[in-house]
Each structure stands twice: as structure tokens, then as C-alpha cells.
Design a protein around this motif. Structure first.
Motif, PDB file in Angstrom:
ATOM      1  N   LEU A 365      15.768  22.248  35.549  1.00 44.92           N
ATOM      2  CA  LEU A 365      14.773  22.075  35.047  1.00 44.92           C
ATOM      3  C   LEU A 365      13.993  22.602  35.499  1.00 44.92           C
ATOM      4  O   LEU A 365      12.634  23.226  35.399  1.00 44.92           O
ATOM      5  CB  LEU A 365      14.294  20.475  34.468  1.00 44.92           C
ATOM      6  N   GLU A 366      12.833  22.145  37.123  1.00 45.58           N
ATOM      7  CA  GLU A 366      11.777  22.215  37.749  1.00 45.58           C
ATOM      8  C   GLU A 366      11.767  23.688  37.954  1.00 45.58           C
ATOM      9  O   GLU A 366      10.674  24.179  37.522  1.00 45.58           O
ATOM     10  CB  GLU A 366      12.209  21.425  39.406  1.00 45.58           C
ATOM     11  N   GLU A 367      12.840  24.139  38.534  1.00 42.47           N
ATOM     12  CA  GLU A 367      12.732  25.672  39.292  1.00 42.47           C
ATOM     13  C   GLU A 367      12.635  27.248  38.437  1.00 42.47           C
ATOM     14  O   GLU A 367      12.180  27.493  37.753  1.00 42.47           O
ATOM     15  CB  GLU A 367      13.721  26.257  39.775  1.00 42.47           C
ATOM     16  N   PRO A 368      13.727  26.821  36.694  1.00 45.39           N
ATOM     17  CA  PRO A 368      13.482  27.531  35.979  1.00 45.39           C
ATOM     18  C   PRO A 368      12.075  27.134  34.538  1.00 45.39           C
ATOM     19  O   PRO A 368      12.095  28.483  34.943  1.00 45.39           O
ATOM     20  CB  PRO A 368      14.834  27.108  34.980  1.00 45.39           C
ATOM     21  N   VAL A 369      12.057  26.376  34.719  1.00 49.05           N
ATOM     22  CA  VAL A 369      10.240  25.792  34.573  1.00 49.05           C
ATOM     23  C   VAL A 369       9.421  26.817  35.486  1.00 49.05           C
ATOM     24  O   VAL A 369       8.871  27.837  33.750  1.00 49.05           O
ATOM     25  CB  VAL A 369       9.785  25.200  33.620  1.00 49.05           C
ATOM     26  N   ARG A 370       9.808  26.902  36.500  1.00 49.29           N
ATOM     27  CA  ARG A 370       8.406  28.018  36.883  1.00 49.29           C
ATOM     28  C   ARG A 370       8.347  29.260  36.422  1.00 49.29           C
ATOM     29  O   ARG A 370       7.927  30.117  36.741  1.00 49.29           O
ATOM     30  CB  ARG A 370       8.918  27.380  38.416  1.00 49.29           C
ATOM     31  N   TYR A 371      10.173  29.779  36.941  1.00 46.70           N
ATOM     32  CA  TYR A 371      10.143  31.137  36.799  1.00 46.70           C
ATOM     33  C   TYR A 371       9.621  31.586  35.117  1.00 46.70           C
ATOM     34  O   TYR A 371       9.450  32.722  35.625  1.00 46.70           O
ATOM     35  CB  TYR A 371      12.075  30.829  37.139  1.00 46.70           C
ATOM     36  N   LYS A 372      10.091  30.478  34.525  1.00 45.03           N
ATOM     37  CA  LYS A 372       9.511  31.307  32.907  1.00 45.03           C
ATOM     38  C   LYS A 372       7.759  30.860  32.925  1.00 45.03           C
ATOM     39  O   LYS A 372       7.601  31.950  32.385  1.00 45.03           O
ATOM     40  CB  LYS A 372       9.803  30.213  31.846  1.00 45.03           C
ATOM     41  N   ILE A 373       7.431  29.981  33.427  1.00 44.37           N
ATOM     42  CA  ILE A 373       5.860  30.456  33.673  1.00 44.37           C
ATOM     43  C   ILE A 373       4.948  31.626  34.224  1.00 44.37           C
ATOM     44  O   ILE A 373       4.637  31.599  33.628  1.00 44.37           O
ATOM     45  CB  ILE A 373       5.464  29.160  34.804  1.00 44.37           C
TER      46      ILE A 373
END
Length: 473
Positions: A365-373
Motif C-alpha cells: 500500500l504505502e509504496e504503491p500509493v507513493r508511486y501513484k502520487i
């Protein structure tokens, strides 16, 4: 005594104005404290009537304390966060939810406690406590079958209770709070009815089942083994049930099916002072942060997919606003978890970190969300560049049209001027005769003037396309 405690994160329509609590802590706290009497009056009238008098539901607003001191470490037995993470808490009885619990063949029996907590970023945490000792004893030796039936009933009941709780109690309370904040200083406006996301409101993301077992009961070992039969801990050479039954650990909180061995027989209320209170607090926080970021991650994926197919200016502007809002909320959710961790007790923080680590929170979650940001930021830049390029193209076309019209207009004006001089003796007196250009233009036929203007305009268009293509490449 065996009890079952349900914990379910539910999607709701509540979003706070980002940073409102930090910009004006005193005003923020005063707003929540001032709404408590109105909320009490509203909730008292929402409960359904019955033959026997039942205490009314309770909804207590939690964001009511302003920060009065910088010292947040006054005790070591509890965390000292001045403002709770949740916005409000609610306490219900089964009689307050007749549609969800009465007359249902698949309802969970023996429900003794219903409560919920509202959090920012559109998440509500629903909790139910049921005494299931008699239910497990009814099947004699068929403990696995009874547990499977109990699990199915828990999921079905949790979903129905979540929907009715949101519809009957939460939505009216949120409507009251929005009316008290017309300027949107604290709470954002409700989601429009035509927005597809409204179909998610009242729906649980998942329903966890926590079995609180007295190890002294005859079928305790069989219940523990069957309840945790699908739980796998990578890298562990022993089954989780064996560690519990051997006394190495007294609780297991890993994925959906949780288990607590109640050696002290206090039950599953998880009240302050109970043996598993810290573990349950950690589980609440873990469910909230995972659920919030999971929902933001799904919404980011959907909006990014929509932005790839968006063509109209209105669609691009709408998606740009949604991308910006979700990016801000993702950053706030990550920041809130880090800030909260500073003020939790060691026991709660260690348990919460262990739960999130087992769930692969950072990797999933955290890494994918940062990537999507980052993708959102790049996409926003692309949308802005596309809009600027489109505006520049329209500007160039307008200027090109003006230039083409000016060529024809200048030629016709020069022709008319030359012929006027030639036919008017009074104007000829001002002609010094130094150049024959005007006479030559005036002597040309009108068709030649129009054709020549068209040729010059075509050359201008060719030059425009040449430099436009060179700029694009």
C-alpha cells in the motif's frame, strides 16, 4: 465462555477539511464541543420505538479538546494524544437495529455490544460483541461445522449492521454537522448523489472475526486449530495454533480470523485494564490506516485509468481536482500514522507495527500509493502542458486568420487608394511621383489582387505548419 468480536472498516461520506485541526486547534475543538447537545437530541429521536423502553443510542463527539500543553508525555501507562484519531464514537443495542438483526435466519446470535468509531478520510470502524458459547455447544462434537457456520453468520450480520448503522444513525448526524458548518471550515460538503462513489457508502471493506476462547473449555483446542487452519505465517516452522496451545503466545492477530486465549475469563469487551486492551487498540489503528490507504490506492488507480481516456476540458479539470485531493489525503494518512506512533505506548505501537508488517502494508500500500502520487504529479503536469499547448494552438490559429485577412485587406486598400489618386485631380496634387508602385498596384485587375493575396496567405500557412511541426518534434 466463548465470545466473538467483529471488527469491520466501513466506507462512509465524511471528509474533514485538510489541516483544519492544525490551523485553528481551539476553534476546531470548540466546533465539536458545541455540537454535542444537538447531536444528543437528534440521536434520541432516531431509535425505533418498541413495546419495552430501551435506553437511547449514544453518539459522543471525540474531537473536543484543544492542545493545552506541549508536554504529551505526562504518563507512561497510556498514550497522551490530546485529540483522538477518531471523530466520534457510537454505542447501540440490538433493539436499535431491528431491520438488520430481527427475523434473519443467518443473524449472529447473542449480540451484547454494538459500537462504532468514525475516522477521517471516509472510514467508520464497526465493532460487535456476541456470546457464542451456546451456539458452539449446540452441535455437540461438530465444532468445525459450528465454527464455519458462525463465521458465515458473522460476515452476513456485520454487513447488514454496517449498512443500517450508516443509514439510520450516521448520515443524519453528519447532515447536522454539515449544517452547523456552512462555510466548510471543518467538514467538506457531502458527495453529490450522481457520483459513482456514493454506491460504496455503508459497505464494509472486510469483516474480521476475533474469537475469544476460554482455554479451560473442553473443545478449546479443537476450536483453536480449526479457527486458525487457514492462517499461515511465512518462515515459521510451527503452526500458529500449536504456539497458542503450548502457551508461547496468548493471542494471534494476523489475517481476518483472529484468536485470543482468555485465561482470566474477562471476556472480549477489550476495556481499559483488560489483558488484551493494548492489542485491540493496535488492531483498531492498523485496520484504520490499512483501510484508508487501501481505499485511496483503489481510487487513485481508477482515476488514473479515467484520465488516460479523458478528452474534454471538463473531464480533465474534474479528474485533475480528484487527483490533487487524493494525493493530499494519501500524504495526510501516511503523516498521521507517523505522528500517532510518537505518542502511543510501546506495547500498542509494537503490536500495530507487527500487524501492519505481516499485512505487507509498506510493500502493498504505502509504496504503491507513493508511486501513484508521483504518477499523479506527472499526469497533472501532462494535463497542464496539454491545456497550454491547446491554448497556444488556438492563439496561433487566430493570429494566422488575422494575418490572412490583413494581407487581402491591405492589397485591396492599396488598390483602392491608387485608383482614387489616379481619378481625383485634387488628391493627385499631393502625389510627388517618386514611385510607381501605387500606380502599378492600382492598374492590376481585381482577380489578380485576390489571387496574389491567396498565394501570400498560403505561404503564411506553410510557414506556420513548418514551424509548428518543428516545435512539436
Amino acid at each position: 465462555m466463548t465470545q466473538l468480536r467483529i471488527l469491520a472498516p466501513v466506507v462512509v461520506d465524511y471528509y474533514a477539511v485538510p489541516g483544519a485541526a492544525l490551523r485553528d486547534p481551539t476553534g476546531y475543538a470548540d466546533f465539536w464541543a458545541g455540537q454535542q447537545p444537538a447531536v444528543d437530541d437528534l440521536v434520541a429521536g432516531l431509535a425505533p420505538g418498541g413495546d419495552e423502553p430501551v435506553p437511547p443510542p449514544e453518539v459522543v463527539l471525540a474531537h473536543v479538546w484543544a492542545v493545552s500543553t506541549l508536554n504529551r508525555y505526562r504518563t507512561i501507562s497510556d498514550h497522551a494524544v490530546e485529540r483522538p484519531v477518531h471523530v466520534l464514537t457510537g454505542t447501540l443495542r440490538p433493539e436499535h437495529l431491528p431491520t438488520a438483526l430481527c427475523g434473519r435466519p443467518d443473524s449472529l446470535p447473542g449480540i451484547t455490544e454494538i459500537s462504532f468509531r468514525l475516522y477521517d478520510h471516509g472510514l467508520l470502524l464497526l465493532e460487535l460483541l456476541a456470546d457464542v458459547s451456546s451456539t458452539l455447544a449446540e452441535g455437540a462434537g461438530d465444532v468445525p461445522g459450528n465454527l464455519d457456520d458462525l463465521q458465515a453468520r458473522a460476515v452476513a450480520t456485520g454487513e447488514r449492521v454496517a449498512r443500517e448503522t450508516v443509514r439510520r444513525y450516521l448520515h443524519p448526524v453528519l447532515a447536522l454537522l454539515r449544517r452547523a458548518d456552512p462555510d466548510e471550515r471543518i467538514i467538506l460538503a457531502a458527495t453529490p448523489e450522481h457520483d459513482p462513489v456514493t454506491a460504496e457508502f455503508g459497505e464494509p471493506l472486510w469483516v474480521t472475526r476475533s474469537l475469544v476462547v476460554d482455554p479451560g473449555e473442553p473443545a478449546a483446542a479443537q476450536a483453536v486449530r480449526h479457527w486458525l487452519k487457514d492462517v499461515v505465517i511465512p518462515g515459521d516452522d510451527r503452526a500458529p495454533a500449536d504456539r497458542l496451545l503450548d502457551g508461547e503466545v496468548h493471542h494471534l492477530v494476523r489475517w481476518l480470523n483472529y484468536l485470543f486465549l482468555d485465561h482470566t475469563r474477562v471476556g472480549g469487551r477489550m476495556a481499559p485494564g483488560d489483558p488484551f486492551h493494548d492489542q485491540w487498540e493496535a488492531l483498531r489503528y492498523a485496520q484504520v490506516f490499512y483501510g484508508v490507504l487501501d481505499r485511496i490506492d483503489n481510487r487513485l488507480s481508477q482515476i488514473l485509468a479515467d484520465s488516460a481516456a479523458a478528452g474534454s476540458r471538463w473531464e480533465l479539470e474534474r479528474l485533475k481536482g480528484q487527483l490533487t485531493s487524493l494525493s493530499q489525503r494519501a500524504e495526510l494518512a501516511i503523516m498521521e500514522r507517523r505522528d500517532l506512533s510518537k505518542y502511543l505506548t510501546r506495547a500498542v505501537r509494537a503490536e500495530m507495527d507487527a500487524i501492519l508488517e505481516f499485512w505487507d502494508y509498506a510493500q502493498l500500500l504505502e509504496e504503491p500509493v507513493r508511486y501513484k502520487i508521483e504518477i499523479c504529479s506527472r499526469r497533472l503536469a501532462e494535463l497542464a502542458a496539454r491545456r497550454t499547448a491547446r491554448a497556444a494552438m488556438f492563439t496561433d490559429l487566430i493570429l494566422l486568420g488575422i494575418a490572412m485577412t490583413s494581407v487581402l485587406g491591405t492589397a485591396l486598400a492599396l488598390t483602392e487608394f491608387g485608383r482614387s489618386i489616379a481619378s481625383d485631380p485634387e488628391m493627385a496634387a499631393y502625389d510627388l511621383g517618386r514611385s510607381g508602385l501605387v500606380d502599378w498596384v492600382a492598374a492590376q485587375p481585381a482577380d489578380a489582387i485576390v489571387v496574389s493575396s491567396g498565394v501570400v496567405s498560403a505561404l503564411l500557412v506553410t510557414l506556420y505548419l513548418f514551424f509548428r511541426r518543428d516545435k512539436s518534434s
